[in-house]
Design an enzyme around this catalytic site. Sequence first.
Site, PDB file in Angstrom:
ATOM      1  N   HIS A   1      -6.202  11.260   2.983  1.00 11.87           N
ATOM      2  CA  HIS A   1      -6.644  10.127   2.157  1.00 11.87           C
ATOM      3  C   HIS A   1      -5.488   9.144   1.932  1.00 11.87           C
ATOM      4  O   HIS A   1      -4.343   9.552   1.763  1.00 11.87           O
ATOM      5  CB  HIS A   1      -7.209  10.612   0.819  1.00 11.87           C
ATOM      6  CG  HIS A   1      -8.576  11.236   0.962  1.00 11.87           C
ATOM      7  ND1 HIS A   1      -9.092  12.107   0.047  1.00 11.87           N
ATOM      8  CD2 HIS A   1      -9.513  11.089   1.933  1.00 11.87           C
ATOM      9  CE1 HIS A   1     -10.315  12.490   0.434  1.00 11.87           C
ATOM     10  NE2 HIS A   1     -10.587  11.881   1.576  1.00 11.87           N
TER      11      HIS A   1
ATOM     12  N   HIS B   1     -11.983  19.657  -0.226  1.00 11.13           N
ATOM     13  CA  HIS B   1     -11.876  18.218  -0.524  1.00 11.13           C
ATOM     14  C   HIS B   1     -11.927  17.438   0.799  1.00 11.13           C
ATOM     15  O   HIS B   1     -12.699  16.496   0.965  1.00 11.13           O
ATOM     16  CB  HIS B   1     -10.570  17.983  -1.274  1.00 11.13           C
ATOM     17  CG  HIS B   1     -10.266  16.560  -1.621  1.00 11.13           C
ATOM     18  ND1 HIS B   1     -11.005  15.834  -2.530  1.00 11.13           N
ATOM     19  CD2 HIS B   1      -9.299  15.722  -1.181  1.00 11.13           C
ATOM     20  CE1 HIS B   1     -10.495  14.609  -2.627  1.00 11.13           C
ATOM     21  NE2 HIS B   1      -9.467  14.511  -1.811  1.00 11.13           N
TER      22      HIS B   1
ATOM     23  N   ASP C   1      -5.069  17.357  -3.537  1.00 11.16           N
ATOM     24  CA  ASP C   1      -6.345  17.145  -4.221  1.00 11.16           C
ATOM     25  C   ASP C   1      -7.262  18.364  -4.109  1.00 11.16           C
ATOM     26  O   ASP C   1      -8.483  18.253  -4.228  1.00 11.16           O
ATOM     27  CB  ASP C   1      -7.064  15.913  -3.656  1.00 11.16           C
ATOM     28  CG  ASP C   1      -6.366  14.608  -4.045  1.00 11.16           C
ATOM     29  OD1 ASP C   1      -5.355  14.660  -4.771  1.00 11.16           O
ATOM     30  OD2 ASP C   1      -6.848  13.541  -3.608  1.00 11.16           O
TER      31      ASP C   1
ATOM     32  N   HIS D   1      -2.879  14.363  -8.786  1.00 13.48           N
ATOM     33  CA  HIS D   1      -3.344  13.335  -9.737  1.00 13.48           C
ATOM     34  C   HIS D   1      -3.223  13.803 -11.181  1.00 13.48           C
ATOM     35  O   HIS D   1      -3.353  14.994 -11.467  1.00 13.48           O
ATOM     36  CB  HIS D   1      -4.815  12.976  -9.473  1.00 13.48           C
ATOM     37  CG  HIS D   1      -5.047  12.249  -8.190  1.00 13.48           C
ATOM     38  ND1 HIS D   1      -5.012  10.877  -8.094  1.00 13.48           N
ATOM     39  CD2 HIS D   1      -5.299  12.719  -6.938  1.00 13.48           C
ATOM     40  CE1 HIS D   1      -5.250  10.519  -6.836  1.00 13.48           C
ATOM     41  NE2 HIS D   1      -5.433  11.615  -6.108  1.00 13.48           N
TER      42      HIS D   1
ATOM     43  N   HIS E   1      -3.150  15.847   2.761  1.00 13.14           N
ATOM     44  CA  HIS E   1      -4.400  15.458   3.429  1.00 13.14           C
ATOM     45  C   HIS E   1      -4.384  13.968   3.740  1.00 13.14           C
ATOM     46  O   HIS E   1      -3.489  13.243   3.314  1.00 13.14           O
ATOM     47  CB  HIS E   1      -5.633  15.867   2.617  1.00 13.14           C
ATOM     48  CG  HIS E   1      -5.813  15.154   1.309  1.00 13.14           C
ATOM     49  ND1 HIS E   1      -4.923  15.272   0.260  1.00 13.14           N
ATOM     50  CD2 HIS E   1      -6.780  14.308   0.865  1.00 13.14           C
ATOM     51  CE1 HIS E   1      -5.337  14.547  -0.763  1.00 13.14           C
ATOM     52  NE2 HIS E   1      -6.461  13.939  -0.415  1.00 13.14           N
TER      53      HIS E   1
ATOM     54  N   ASP F   1      -4.248   7.393  -0.405  1.00 16.13           N
ATOM     55  CA  ASP F   1      -3.300   7.466  -1.523  1.00 16.13           C
ATOM     56  C   ASP F   1      -2.307   8.621  -1.370  1.00 16.13           C
ATOM     57  O   ASP F   1      -1.466   8.838  -2.241  1.00 16.13           O
ATOM     58  CB  ASP F   1      -4.049   7.546  -2.871  1.00 16.13           C
ATOM     59  CG  ASP F   1      -4.975   8.740  -2.984  1.00 16.13           C
ATOM     60  OD1 ASP F   1      -5.699   9.033  -2.008  1.00 16.13           O
ATOM     61  OD2 ASP F   1      -4.982   9.388  -4.054  1.00 16.13           O
ATOM     62  N   HIS F   2      -2.392   9.356  -0.257  1.00 16.29           N
ATOM     63  CA  HIS F   2      -1.440  10.432   0.018  1.00 16.29           C
ATOM     64  C   HIS F   2      -0.593  10.150   1.263  1.00 16.29           C
ATOM     65  O   HIS F   2       0.388  10.841   1.509  1.00 16.29           O
ATOM     66  CB  HIS F   2      -2.189  11.765   0.148  1.00 16.29           C
ATOM     67  CG  HIS F   2      -2.923  12.121  -1.112  1.00 16.29           C
ATOM     68  ND1 HIS F   2      -2.450  13.031  -2.029  1.00 16.29           N
ATOM     69  CD2 HIS F   2      -4.075  11.622  -1.639  1.00 16.29           C
ATOM     70  CE1 HIS F   2      -3.288  13.077  -3.072  1.00 16.29           C
ATOM     71  NE2 HIS F   2      -4.282  12.233  -2.843  1.00 16.29           N
TER      72      HIS F   2
HETATM   73 FE    FE Z   1      -5.978  11.619  -3.993  1.00 17.82          FE
HETATM   74 ZN    ZN Z   2      -7.904  12.951  -1.740  1.00 15.12          ZN
END
Ligand code: FE
Ligand code: ZN
Length: 267
Positions: A70, A126, A145, A183, A68, A72-73
Amino acid sequence: MPSVNPENSGTESGIEIVQLPCLSDNYCSLVHHHDSDTTLVIDTPDAEEITRQLEYRGWSLDYVLTTHHHWDHIDGHEQLKEKFGCKIIGSLADHERIPGIDLTVNDDQQLQLGDINIQVIATPGHTLGHVCYWLPEAEAVFTGDTLFSLGCGRLFEGTAEQMWHSIQKIRSLPQQTMIYCGHEYTASNAKFAAHIDPENTRLQQRQMEITELREAGLPTVPVSLKLEQETNPFMRVDLQALQQSLSLSGYSAEQVFAHIRKLKDQF
Ligand code: FE
Ligand code: ZN
């Protein structure tokens, strides 16, 4: 049963999976097929760490699979593409939010990358464009996530109903499938799970295992789907046992799911 080593699972298929801790609590995974010398990474929280781990093993990078949009990905997407010339894959729904994307995928799509077979599973909730990647031969699913051990992602874009539907898709995979998530949230998820499902003895046992693993500085994932089915409340909202302990007998699974997702947000 062979023991589960997070550094090296699914070797019978010739596929090696290496889970990398990145940033403060992210995971991404390298997937390498030895015979075809194909390497993928699922999500890119840290391009430098991914590069270091690839070089250490003498692997190049052929594909980036995105769960996805976001940051941090996707943070390392462009840097890795520049360095390795790899192709970047992500969901069509998110194509405008995934940097460097070359190939878009849809729900149920089958991919063959080198000799690695991958099934795309759309899991909105999410985010709306979130996808999971299932590798049947490696008996592994990469859930980003959407699903964590003992928890699930927050509902930033989708509804509780969508998320429950997405989690049911993961729940219906073969029980021995190993879940690789985005995570390390397991210890705090376990506190909430034990709070709402206090009679679940398998969950109590898992909570002790988690404490031991974390004290030893070890990851709590990957985790088998079977164990999650027995312990993750977000997978159990349609079961009498959980409904009774929440005093929500007779409510629909969607209603129970929405209720516990809200409780968790405030926990
Ligand atoms: Fe994340
Ligand atoms: Zn995320």
